[in-house]
Design an enzyme around this catalytic site. Sequence first.
Site, PDB file in Angstrom:
ATOM      1  N   ASP A  49      13.298  19.151 -32.398  1.00 20.92           N
ATOM      2  CA  ASP A  49      12.017  19.614 -31.871  1.00 20.92           C
ATOM      3  C   ASP A  49      12.008  19.618 -30.341  1.00 20.92           C
ATOM      4  OD1 ASP A  49      10.705  19.999 -34.355  1.00 20.92           O
ATOM      5  OD2 ASP A  49      10.482  17.832 -34.548  1.00 20.92           O
ATOM      6  N   ASP A  81       5.311  17.760 -36.681  1.00 19.15           N
ATOM      7  CA  ASP A  81       6.453  18.138 -37.498  1.00 19.15           C
ATOM      8  C   ASP A  81       6.296  17.416 -38.836  1.00 19.15           C
ATOM      9  OD1 ASP A  81       9.022  19.131 -38.216  1.00 19.15           O
ATOM     10  OD2 ASP A  81       9.884  17.196 -37.675  1.00 19.15           O
ATOM     11  N   CYS A 111       3.224   1.744   2.979  1.00 16.13           N
ATOM     12  CA  CYS A 111       4.491   1.022   2.853  1.00 16.13           C
ATOM     13  C   CYS A 111       5.506   1.847   2.060  1.00 16.13           C
ATOM     14  CB  CYS A 111       4.268  -0.323   2.161  1.00 16.13           C
ATOM     15  SG  CYS A 111       3.140  -1.439   3.019  1.00 16.13           S
ATOM     16  N   CYS A 137       0.839  -1.196   0.000  1.00 15.16           N
ATOM     17  CA  CYS A 137       0.000   0.000   0.000  1.00 15.16           C
ATOM     18  C   CYS A 137       0.876   1.250   0.000  1.00 15.16           C
ATOM     19  CB  CYS A 137      -0.917   0.007   1.213  1.00 15.16           C
ATOM     20  SG  CYS A 137      -0.015   0.036   2.790  1.00 15.16           S
ATOM     21  N   ASP A 163      10.371  14.672 -34.214  1.00 19.12           N
ATOM     22  CA  ASP A 163      11.392  13.638 -34.398  1.00 19.12           C
ATOM     23  C   ASP A 163      12.263  13.466 -33.163  1.00 19.12           C
ATOM     24  OD1 ASP A 163      13.074  15.833 -34.449  1.00 19.12           O
ATOM     25  OD2 ASP A 163      13.451  15.749 -36.594  1.00 19.12           O
TER      26      ASP A 163
END
Length: 782
Positions: A675, A475, A68, A65, A671
Amino acid sequence: MQAASVPLPTLTPASSRPSPTPADADEGWQALDDPAEWPAFGQLAQGDAATGQWTSQVVVQGMHCAACAFTVEAALLKVPGVMEAQVNAASQRARVVWSGAATRPSRWFEACAAAGYPLLPAGSQAASAQRSRELRMALWRWLVSGFCMMQVMMYAYPAYIARPGDMTEDAAQLLRWASWVLTLPVVLFACGPFFRSAWRDLRMGRVGMDLPVAFGVLVTFAVSSAATFDAGGPLGREVYFDSLTMFVFFLLTGRWFEARLRDRTAGSLEALMNRLPDSIDRLAPGGGWTRVAVRRLAVGDVVRVRPGEAFPADGRVIEGDTSADEALLTGESRPVPRPCGDRVLAGSHNLSAVVQVRVESVGEGTRFAQIVRLMESAALRKPRLALLADRVARPFLVGVLASAALAAAFWWHVDPGKALMVAVAVLIVTCPCALSLATPAAMLASAGALARGGVLTANLQALEALASVDTVVFDKTGTLTGDMPRLERVYCRQGLRPGDALEMAAALAAPSLHPVARALVNAWHAQCRVLPDWTVERSTETAGHGLEGLLRRPNASDDTTRRMRLGSSTFCHVEPLEIDAAQVHLCDEQGWIASFVLAEELRADGADAVAALRAQGLTVRLLSGDRDSAAKDIAARAGIDFAQGGCTPEDKLEVLWRLQAEGRRIAMVGDGLNDGPSLARANASFAFGRAVPLSRARADFVVMGERLATIPEAIAQARGTLRVVRQNLLWAAGYNALCVPLAVVGWLPAWLAGLGMAASSLVVVLNAARLARGAPGLEAGR
């Protein structure tokens, strides 16, 4: 990163070994203090290997949880030399940033073990073996609790249906004793994890989610045992063995399903990391083959890879022809032919024949290692909604205990036995397991589905952002168009042959990963199949403009050096060609040398992808550094209404700023190279193209294949993810709002509270599991 196992005595996967002693554990942790072992589960961030700053990935055992996770983070941060710790309870992984000059792994491994949460190096075979053991033990506990529950229910049934006089007191007492005996294995064996976790919480002075469960089980067993041993006493009528065993069975059912889902999602990371073989045949200096550990390979080694084995490193086939399965590395679902001379990738599988491979990249230099790092980072980052749920969970637990105490006090003067059972019901029904699982379970399931569809998630938070985008900006070169343009024509200075101009351009373009640069290099290799007879010195690349460097012929008699530029007409200070086509220019200090005309083709599924985005209600735009006419031509063929060419990286960033100022939420698809600023500015971003180095693709998502259709599919997946997260949070909140009052007034028995608690967690997990199937087309497209 190598996936070889770390030689720890306590991490041996053989299940037949006895449990390790503290001395064994200490010896195992000391083995990790060797700097040669650190790259196996970490990465050097800065400095030298022995004293620098490291980022390590580890698997945390025993977590269930958010409480923890808080405890593990606190234990790690108390160790001098540990600078940062991030723990994800859903994936059971931790990211630790530490200084080799100030501490050693054994110290923070020991600190976590002392807190009750042993660590294992991520990617080790022991981590996978430990997860398998935990699943087996969870299944055994579930089976024992289920068998005992059925028997106890069978013994309890007569008491429910018997009318006065139908059953003697001795017979009723015998059935109680039989139920008590059958409940013992449930309490002593099946409930073991709850008690260990609760004792650990008490010892550390904290409140965890297993504490209410353990307290409820003990109280119920104690009350029922007292009634069994002293049938005539004040608790003689309070026998709840059937409720106890049913509660434990339902709770373990939910936990087991959670573990299975975690194994399918977060556990798939270990499955990916363990794609590398443990050992491989290496060519010895004497000409024979010896079996060596993969992490001992070095650049230049020659290895032999048999059919069915994974390639251990990036390299080139020097003998034999085969085909490879590269689905997880490139997104290509079909076998890829790899004849002699072709490059192969670490982690891909050899399918056809025995081949010999010369190693060119090992460890962090391989694409495989970059993918693993990306997935590790994603598995540890917590989305905003998950952080909110984590913050709520701990005070909620304190409120649970207070509510149980108040309920017991309210009922005590009426009936002490009922007061205890009401308190147990309140403790059980309000455990916030579902709340802590609501967001991470959905996010991890969705990230796993995207990975199988060829999209790696670098930032889980981005799934939330992606679900809310209303504009997608593309692009052009290498994104909407193919990865590699085709060289169509060469115009050059009088007296210079086109082949010589292409040779100089290819030499200058060689260090770059831009699609245009790669197109020139490929065109030269296709024509001459030898390296250019030029060397480049002091090469620099200006993003969005071009390359500049000093070119020199090594064997030239005059040893002259020429400063050249390759790029746009503006960058080279030349006039553009009066033709409507993509072009790049080469110049030196005397002026124009050559112009190269390139042909770009829209990707095969480009128009369909844009149509799918528009069908989702999204606005699609195109921003390109190419000429405005070329950008608008590609946009028209793709079905994009808004296109702008001649954009520098700064221009693209300005457009995004303006759109966001208008209230737009942007997803940028580029790419991943020039960019970078736009990808960072967008609300969500995709790095597209197989040539992108993952370590440089600063995007939220990385598309591994060549399908533009993955963009609308990923957006559909993100929207589905956010919808499931909201459903999970609504269910968890609504369940507690309904059941807590019922438990307080005594209308909800303990067994039904257990069923409700297990069902709430199970509903959250199963709802998240629907996302693992992926959006329509995500799997089919691979």
